[in-house]
Scaffold this active site. Structure first.
Site, PDB file in Angstrom:
ATOM      1  N   ASN A 126     -14.913  -1.186   4.443  1.00  0.00           N
ATOM      2  CA  ASN A 126     -14.540  -2.456   5.074  1.00  0.00           C
ATOM      3  C   ASN A 126     -15.645  -2.978   5.993  1.00  0.00           C
ATOM      4  O   ASN A 126     -15.810  -4.179   6.167  1.00  0.00           O
ATOM      5  CB  ASN A 126     -13.231  -2.328   5.861  1.00  0.00           C
ATOM      6  CG  ASN A 126     -12.021  -2.443   4.943  1.00  0.00           C
ATOM      7  OD1 ASN A 126     -12.127  -2.960   3.833  1.00  0.00           O
ATOM      8  ND2 ASN A 126     -10.883  -1.953   5.395  1.00  0.00           N
ATOM      9  N   SER A 171      -6.949   0.380   7.866  1.00  0.00           N
ATOM     10  CA  SER A 171      -8.154  -0.224   7.287  1.00  0.00           C
ATOM     11  C   SER A 171      -9.347  -0.089   8.214  1.00  0.00           C
ATOM     12  O   SER A 171     -10.485  -0.184   7.775  1.00  0.00           O
ATOM     13  CB  SER A 171      -7.946  -1.724   7.064  1.00  0.00           C
ATOM     14  OG  SER A 171      -6.890  -1.945   6.197  1.00  0.00           O
ATOM     15  N   GLU A 220     -11.211   6.938   1.352  1.00  0.00           N
ATOM     16  CA  GLU A 220     -12.087   7.294   2.471  1.00  0.00           C
ATOM     17  C   GLU A 220     -11.333   8.286   3.342  1.00  0.00           C
ATOM     18  O   GLU A 220     -10.165   8.063   3.675  1.00  0.00           O
ATOM     19  CB  GLU A 220     -12.394   6.062   3.335  1.00  0.00           C
ATOM     20  CG  GLU A 220     -13.422   5.123   2.765  1.00  0.00           C
ATOM     21  CD  GLU A 220     -13.687   3.940   3.700  1.00  0.00           C
ATOM     22  OE1 GLU A 220     -14.789   3.389   3.635  1.00  0.00           O
ATOM     23  OE2 GLU A 220     -12.795   3.546   4.471  1.00  0.00           O
ATOM     24  N   MET A 257       0.832  -1.204   0.000  1.00  0.00           N
ATOM     25  CA  MET A 257       0.000   0.000   0.000  1.00  0.00           C
ATOM     26  C   MET A 257       0.866   1.253   0.000  1.00  0.00           C
ATOM     27  O   MET A 257       0.615   2.192  -0.746  1.00  0.00           O
ATOM     28  CB  MET A 257      -0.951   0.016   1.213  1.00  0.00           C
ATOM     29  CG  MET A 257      -2.088  -0.966   1.104  1.00  0.00           C
ATOM     30  SD  MET A 257      -3.021  -0.844  -0.442  1.00  0.00           S
ATOM     31  CE  MET A 257      -4.002   0.620  -0.188  1.00  0.00           C
ATOM     32  N   HIS A 291      -7.830   6.527   3.769  1.00  0.00           N
ATOM     33  CA  HIS A 291      -7.803   5.093   3.501  1.00  0.00           C
ATOM     34  C   HIS A 291      -7.895   4.812   1.999  1.00  0.00           C
ATOM     35  O   HIS A 291      -8.936   5.047   1.374  1.00  0.00           O
ATOM     36  CB  HIS A 291      -8.974   4.435   4.253  1.00  0.00           C
ATOM     37  CG  HIS A 291      -9.028   2.956   4.118  1.00  0.00           C
ATOM     38  ND1 HIS A 291     -10.199   2.244   4.126  1.00  0.00           N
ATOM     39  CD2 HIS A 291      -8.045   2.032   3.959  1.00  0.00           C
ATOM     40  CE1 HIS A 291      -9.942   0.965   3.979  1.00  0.00           C
ATOM     41  NE2 HIS A 291      -8.642   0.813   3.872  1.00  0.00           N
TER      42      HIS A 291
HETATM   43  N1  3HC Z   1      -2.173  -6.636  -7.486  1.00  0.00           N
HETATM   44  C1  3HC Z   1      -1.741  -5.404  -7.868  1.00  0.00           C
HETATM   45  N2  3HC Z   1      -2.138  -4.798  -9.022  1.00  0.00           N
HETATM   46  C2  3HC Z   1      -2.992  -5.486  -9.801  1.00  0.00           C
HETATM   47  C3  3HC Z   1      -3.476  -6.772  -9.484  1.00  0.00           C
HETATM   48  C4  3HC Z   1      -3.025  -7.346  -8.259  1.00  0.00           C
HETATM   49  N3  3HC Z   1      -3.394  -8.571  -7.891  1.00  0.00           N
HETATM   50  N4  3HC Z   1      -4.296  -7.184 -10.471  1.00  0.00           N
HETATM   51  C5  3HC Z   1      -4.330  -6.199 -11.387  1.00  0.00           C
HETATM   52  N5  3HC Z   1      -3.565  -5.179 -10.976  1.00  0.00           N
HETATM   53  C6  3HC Z   1      -3.323  -3.924 -11.683  1.00  0.00           C
HETATM   54  C7  3HC Z   1      -2.698  -4.192 -13.040  1.00  0.00           C
HETATM   55  O1  3HC Z   1      -1.297  -4.233 -12.936  1.00  0.00           O
HETATM   56  C8  3HC Z   1      -3.175  -2.988 -13.852  1.00  0.00           C
HETATM   57  O2  3HC Z   1      -2.309  -1.889 -13.595  1.00  0.00           O
HETATM   58  P1  3HC Z   1      -1.700  -1.020 -14.809  1.00  0.00           P
HETATM   59  O3  3HC Z   1      -2.852  -0.243 -15.356  1.00  0.00           O
HETATM   60  O4  3HC Z   1      -0.667  -0.181 -14.124  1.00  0.00           O
HETATM   61  O5  3HC Z   1      -1.141  -2.000 -15.792  1.00  0.00           O
HETATM   62  C9  3HC Z   1      -4.505  -2.633 -13.222  1.00  0.00           C
HETATM   63  O6  3HC Z   1      -4.564  -3.312 -11.953  1.00  0.00           O
HETATM   64  C10 3HC Z   1      -5.673  -3.092 -14.049  1.00  0.00           C
HETATM   65  O7  3HC Z   1      -5.465  -4.467 -14.226  1.00  0.00           O
HETATM   66  P2  3HC Z   1      -6.105  -5.245 -15.402  1.00  0.00           P
HETATM   67  O8  3HC Z   1      -5.992  -4.467 -16.660  1.00  0.00           O
HETATM   68  O9  3HC Z   1      -5.619  -6.648 -15.362  1.00  0.00           O
HETATM   69  O10 3HC Z   1      -7.623  -5.081 -15.035  1.00  0.00           O
HETATM   70  P3  3HC Z   1      -8.657  -6.034 -14.456  1.00  0.00           P
HETATM   71  O11 3HC Z   1      -9.837  -5.701 -15.261  1.00  0.00           O
HETATM   72  O12 3HC Z   1      -8.231  -7.427 -14.323  1.00  0.00           O
HETATM   73  O13 3HC Z   1      -8.882  -5.432 -12.977  1.00  0.00           O
HETATM   74  C11 3HC Z   1      -8.628  -5.078 -10.685  1.00  0.00           C
HETATM   75  C12 3HC Z   1      -8.027  -5.702 -11.917  1.00  0.00           C
HETATM   76  C13 3HC Z   1      -8.636  -3.565 -10.826  1.00  0.00           C
HETATM   77  C14 3HC Z   1      -7.779  -5.468  -9.486  1.00  0.00           C
HETATM   78  C15 3HC Z   1     -10.122  -5.566 -10.563  1.00  0.00           C
HETATM   79  O14 3HC Z   1     -10.147  -6.953 -10.547  1.00  0.00           O
HETATM   80  C16 3HC Z   1     -10.813  -5.061  -9.326  1.00  0.00           C
HETATM   81  O15 3HC Z   1     -11.317  -3.958  -9.297  1.00  0.00           O
HETATM   82  N6  3HC Z   1     -10.874  -5.899  -8.280  1.00  0.00           N
HETATM   83  C17 3HC Z   1     -11.470  -5.513  -7.008  1.00  0.00           C
HETATM   84  C18 3HC Z   1     -10.401  -4.952  -6.149  1.00  0.00           C
HETATM   85  C19 3HC Z   1     -10.944  -4.442  -4.852  1.00  0.00           C
HETATM   86  O16 3HC Z   1     -12.071  -4.687  -4.454  1.00  0.00           O
HETATM   87  N7  3HC Z   1     -10.099  -3.702  -4.110  1.00  0.00           N
HETATM   88  C20 3HC Z   1     -10.453  -3.153  -2.822  1.00  0.00           C
HETATM   89  C21 3HC Z   1     -10.343  -4.167  -1.750  1.00  0.00           C
HETATM   90  S1  3HC Z   1     -10.717  -3.596  -0.130  1.00  0.00           S
HETATM   91  C22 3HC Z   1      -9.349  -2.731   0.362  1.00  0.00           C
HETATM   92  O17 3HC Z   1      -8.390  -2.565  -0.328  1.00  0.00           O
HETATM   93  C23 3HC Z   1      -9.407  -2.163   1.738  1.00  0.00           C
HETATM   94  C24 3HC Z   1      -8.328  -2.691   2.627  1.00  0.00           C
HETATM   95  O18 3HC Z   1      -8.303  -1.899   3.774  1.00  0.00           O
HETATM   96  C25 3HC Z   1      -8.557  -4.125   3.039  1.00  0.00           C
END
Ligand code: 3HC
Length: 415
Positions: free
Chosen positions: A190, A119, A152, A14, A140
């Site tokens: 969250n 978080s 957030e 992060m 956040h």
């Molecule tokens: N880790 C890091 N980066 C990633 C990744 C991963 N596992 N998967 C994809 N990415 C990055 C890619 O590198 C790409 O970056 P770039 O534009 O610099 O090349 C970008 O994400 C878009 O990737 P893709 O083109 O492969 O797009 P996708 O359509 O597969 O989308 C995603 C990937 C954006 C991660 C999508 O699946 C998504 O939105 N997932 C949900 C993620 C989510 O809910 N996040 C929030 C979680 S809660 C949280 O964070 C709170 C904390 O406190 C717990």
């Protein structure tokens, strides 16, 4: 106040991602950690993000070097005396965060804002160890920080308006969508996400479905989410999910009681993609026989129920119900709650193959609040009090505010 220079403390995934976002907006940033190896990982992470922009033709190698030149990696607090904001992204442990804030208080100028990327933990508790609680705030970001649009913003009861305004403006400058959230455990997103993830784990430990089956049902081809809950947890880290889950469980009691399997998976070191083992086996993300064995052990020992049924509603209804409670408690307004879920966790619904962005409150209005109430009541009868419908839902149904079909539910509709 205007932010000219920033610092990030804690160079994990992060911290690195946040530093990339700041430099992408053209601002200089210092990244500090106590571990040289961690700094090196952050450097690689940031370079990787920029390199993928170059590969996609979105920037030139020269522009990439210019952005990379805005970051200074360090093991000391040198240079912290002239930063305008520090974003803390150290491990989710109040003692560590408070120790960092105490150190920062000594080295930063008195006007510097201290933001925490926590978080779920209390911003007020962090601020209380500093001489500037009015300048301490939650900021956040969502993972991956360079992709997810939401930030957030969480003021504590001590945070002053100037700090809130400055951080909101700063988030906009970073091309993010800021949503100001009233402080509560888990803040907004969250708090909504955890009951959904927790129910997915309960389904798995009870043998109702496998992680692969649930991910297929909830992902793009199924309900519509960008990724299913188990793929998401493996990306976020099962240590993060476990700690947030335990914390919310301790704060909200029964309705968020953490699934036992969470602890088993955490204790087994199956922390997700970063550990090459999580709900799935990596590389590849295939079905895990080791997770099957953990479930079998829990069932053989009689520690969990077995033979219950999985349904999409079983995961979605607790999230919707928590959103209703957030409206009731004034954690954020109706539009912000929906926008935060779209911008922070990519909420979208698969409508006959078309993915439509929609937050939990509009989704509930679309289903019909009377229908949602019936679903929650049926789930409560089958699985217990964690599905108890929020008072505000019951009141709305009684008042005939049934959602889109009545032109009034959590939102108002003209057509
Ligand atoms: N880790 C890091 N980066 C990633 C990744 C991963 N596992 N998967 C994809 N990415 C990055 C890619 O590198 C790409 O970056 P770039 O534009 O610099 O090349 C970008 O994400 C878009 O990737 P893709 O083109 O492969 O797009 P996708 O359509 O597969 O989308 C995603 C990937 C954006 C991660 C999508 O699946 C998504 O939105 N997932 C949900 C993620 C989510 O809910 N996040 C929030 C979680 S809660 C949280 O964070 C709170 C904390 O406190 C717990």
């Amino acid at each position: 106040m205007y932010i000219f220079k920033a610092a990030v403390v804690g160079a994990g995934a992060m911290g690195g991602g946040i530093a990339q976002v700041i430099t992408y907006a053209g601002l200089p940033v210092i990244v500090k950690d106590i571990d040289e190896k961690q700094l090196e990982l952050a450097r690689k992470h940031v370079e990787g993000i920029y390199q993928s922009r170059v590969d996609k033709g979105k920037m030139t190698p020269g522009q990439m070097q210019e952005k990379l030149g805005l970051i200074e990696y360090t093991l000391t607090y040198d240079g912290f005396d002239d930063v305008d904001i520090v974003i803390e992204a150290v491990p989710e442990n109040m003692k560590i965060k408070q120790a960092v804030f105490k150190e920062l208080d000594e080295v930063c100028n008195p006007d510097c804002i201290f933001a925490s990327n926590t978080s779920a933990l209390s911003i007020g508790e962090m601020g209380s160890v500093t001489k500037r609680p009015h300048k301490v705030i939650g900021m956040h970001f969502f993972n991956p920080a360079h992709v997810m649009k939401l930030v957030e913003i969480i003021p504590s009861s001590e945070t002053d308006q100037d700090t809130i305004d400055t951080v909101e403006q700063f988030a906009q400058e970073l091309r993010k969508v800021p949503v100001v959230v009233k402080e509560c455990p888990g803040f907004l997103v969250n708090r909504l996400l955890m009951p959904y993830l927790n129910e997915a784990v309960i389904c798995v430990q009870e043998g109702a479905a496998t992680p692969d089956e649930i991910d297929a049902a909830m992902g793009r081809e199924g309900f519509g989410w960008p990724m299913g809950p188990f793929t998401l947890m493996d990306m976020l880290g099962n240590d993060v999910c476990y700690h947030v889950g335990e914390y919310l469980s301790s704060k909200y009691g029964d309705r968020m009681e953490a699934a036992i399997l969470f602890k088993e998976v955490f204790d087994a070191g199956r922390l997700g993609e970063k550990a090459n083992a999580g709900w799935y086996d990596y590389p590849g993300g295939g079905h895990s026989a080791a997770v099957d064995a953990l479930i079998k052990k829990l069932q053989d020992e009689g520690k969990v129920k077995s033979g219950t049924k999985f349904s999409v509603d079983r995961l979605m209804m607790p999230m919707l119900n928590e959103a209703f409670m957030c409206v009731e408690e004034g954690i954020a307004n109706v539009n912000d709650i929906d926008m935060a879920c779209i911008a922070g966790i990519g909420m979208q619904i698969n409508k006959g193959g078309e993915l439509v962005r929609m937050g939990p409150l509009e989704y509930a209005d679309e289903l019909g609040l009377d229908v949602v109430l019936e679903k929650l009541q049926a789930l409560e009868q089958e699985f217990g009090r964690r599905f108890k419908p929020a008072d505000i839902l019951v009141k709305k149904v009684k008042a005939g505010e049934l959602g889109k079909k009545a032109k009034r539910g959590f939102k108002e509709y003209t057509v």
